[in-house]
Design an enzyme around this catalytic site. Structure first.
Site, PDB file in Angstrom:
ATOM      1  N   SER A  39       0.852  -1.182   0.000  1.00 36.13           N
ATOM      2  CA  SER A  39       0.000   0.000   0.000  1.00 36.13           C
ATOM      3  C   SER A  39       0.886   1.230   0.000  1.00 36.13           C
ATOM      4  O   SER A  39       2.017   1.189   0.502  1.00 36.13           O
ATOM      5  CB  SER A  39      -0.892   0.021   1.247  1.00 36.13           C
ATOM      6  OG  SER A  39      -1.508   1.288   1.423  1.00 36.13           O
ATOM      7  N   TYR A  92      -3.160  -0.573   9.824  1.00 36.42           N
ATOM      8  CA  TYR A  92      -3.006  -0.901   8.399  1.00 36.42           C
ATOM      9  C   TYR A  92      -1.637  -0.459   7.890  1.00 36.42           C
ATOM     10  O   TYR A  92      -0.902  -1.230   7.266  1.00 36.42           O
ATOM     11  CB  TYR A  92      -4.115  -0.233   7.590  1.00 36.42           C
ATOM     12  CG  TYR A  92      -4.132  -0.649   6.144  1.00 36.42           C
ATOM     13  CD1 TYR A  92      -4.618  -1.898   5.768  1.00 36.42           C
ATOM     14  CD2 TYR A  92      -3.655   0.196   5.149  1.00 36.42           C
ATOM     15  CE1 TYR A  92      -4.623  -2.290   4.439  1.00 36.42           C
ATOM     16  CE2 TYR A  92      -3.661  -0.185   3.821  1.00 36.42           C
ATOM     17  CZ  TYR A  92      -4.150  -1.431   3.470  1.00 36.42           C
ATOM     18  OH  TYR A  92      -4.150  -1.815   2.143  1.00 36.42           O
TER      19      TYR A  92
END
Length: 279
Positions: free
Chosen positions: A136, A149
């Site tokens: 990500s 995350y």
């Protein structure tokens, strides 16, 4: 479907995709199957209507991973590419003590990737294959209110770096850095009132698939692959001018809080109070 050049030709390649029934995994498996690759997927909840076979696998369970990977390797007859795509997100501000949500994200995003990759190492070494980590942009540029995350994805990159050092003589290891893609992964964050819309821009799914294809099938393995031009700029700034990216993100957070974006969100109460208390 994007036409791949000969250096990115997936025909005949044996590909295993985790999170294969989700937005990115399903689209990737569909594209590669249509292009002539032999694709098999792993997912906790196979939909049953994917245009390629998907085995049930819980990446948080050692036995489930060992059993599913063994069946996948037998079915495929080996392995050329492992795409570690399985992942999850959710609300997890850094100021709160880690709880179930934080552990869940670390277990799936980091340790699930680790388990699956370890189960595939021998087959990948034998084929001189590739590992593609779908990480990500938050692995290099953290956003607020989603600490678990970002931490799990940054740790996933660290794992990829170690794996590259250990296997790099025989296996290429690449990290792909998408921003946000519209998918159910964002639902829980939005439900908690912590949506990052306005701080992160959704990008086209096709660009993510192109980047994964580049990482998986290019003649020479790429260490890091971004998915858009904007993503490439953000990646460069985050790596080389982190203080600048911190200021940009902090300014955006301040504006979002002032506009009432997090009003009523219990997990963001501290952020809202601190920003409203500033002089």
């Amino acid at each position: 479907m994007t036409v791949l050049n000969r250096r990115q030709d997936p025909r005949g390649r044996r590909v295993l995709i985790t999170g294969a029934s989700g937005t990115i995994g399903r689209a990737l498996g569909t594209r590669l199957t249509a292009a002539g690759a032999h694709v098999l997927g792993l997912d906790l909840r196979p939909a049953g209507d994917e245009p390629f076979p998907v085995l049930r696998c819980d990446v948080t369970d050692d036995d489930s991973v060992a059993t599913a990977v063994a069946e996948a390797l037998q079915t495929l007859g080996g392995l050329d590419v492992l795409v570690n795509n399985a992942g999850t997100g959710g609300p997890a501000p850094a100021e709160h003590a880690p709880g179930t949500e934080v552990r869940r994200q670390l277990e799936i995003n980091l340790l699930g990737t680790w388990r699956t990759t370890a189960a595939c190492v021998d087959a990948l070494v034998a084929a001189r294959g590739r590992v593609v980590m779908v990480t990500s942009r938050m692995a290099v540029m953290q956003l607020p209110l989603a600490a678990a995350y970002g931490a799990s994805k940054r740790a996933m990159v660290a794992y990829a770096d170690a794996l590259r050092l250990e296997l790099g003589t025989h296996v290429g290891v690449s990290c792909v850095y998408p921003s946000a893609v519209r998918s159910p992964i964002h639902d829980s964050t939005k439900a908690a009132g912590l949506s990052l819309e306005g701080m992160s821009v959704y990008e086209p799914l096709e660009g993510v698939l192109d980047a994964i294809g580049k990482a998986a099938f290019s003649t020479r393995p790429h260490r890091d692959v971004t998915t858009t031009r904007k993503g490439a700029v953000e990646f460069f700034l985050a790596r080389h001018l982190p203080a600048l990216t911190d200021r940009i993100v902090a300014r955006t957070l301040r504006a979002r809080a002032a506009a009432g974006a997090f009003d009523g969100a219990a997990l963001a109460a501290g952020v809202v109070a601190r920003h409203r208390g500033r002089k």
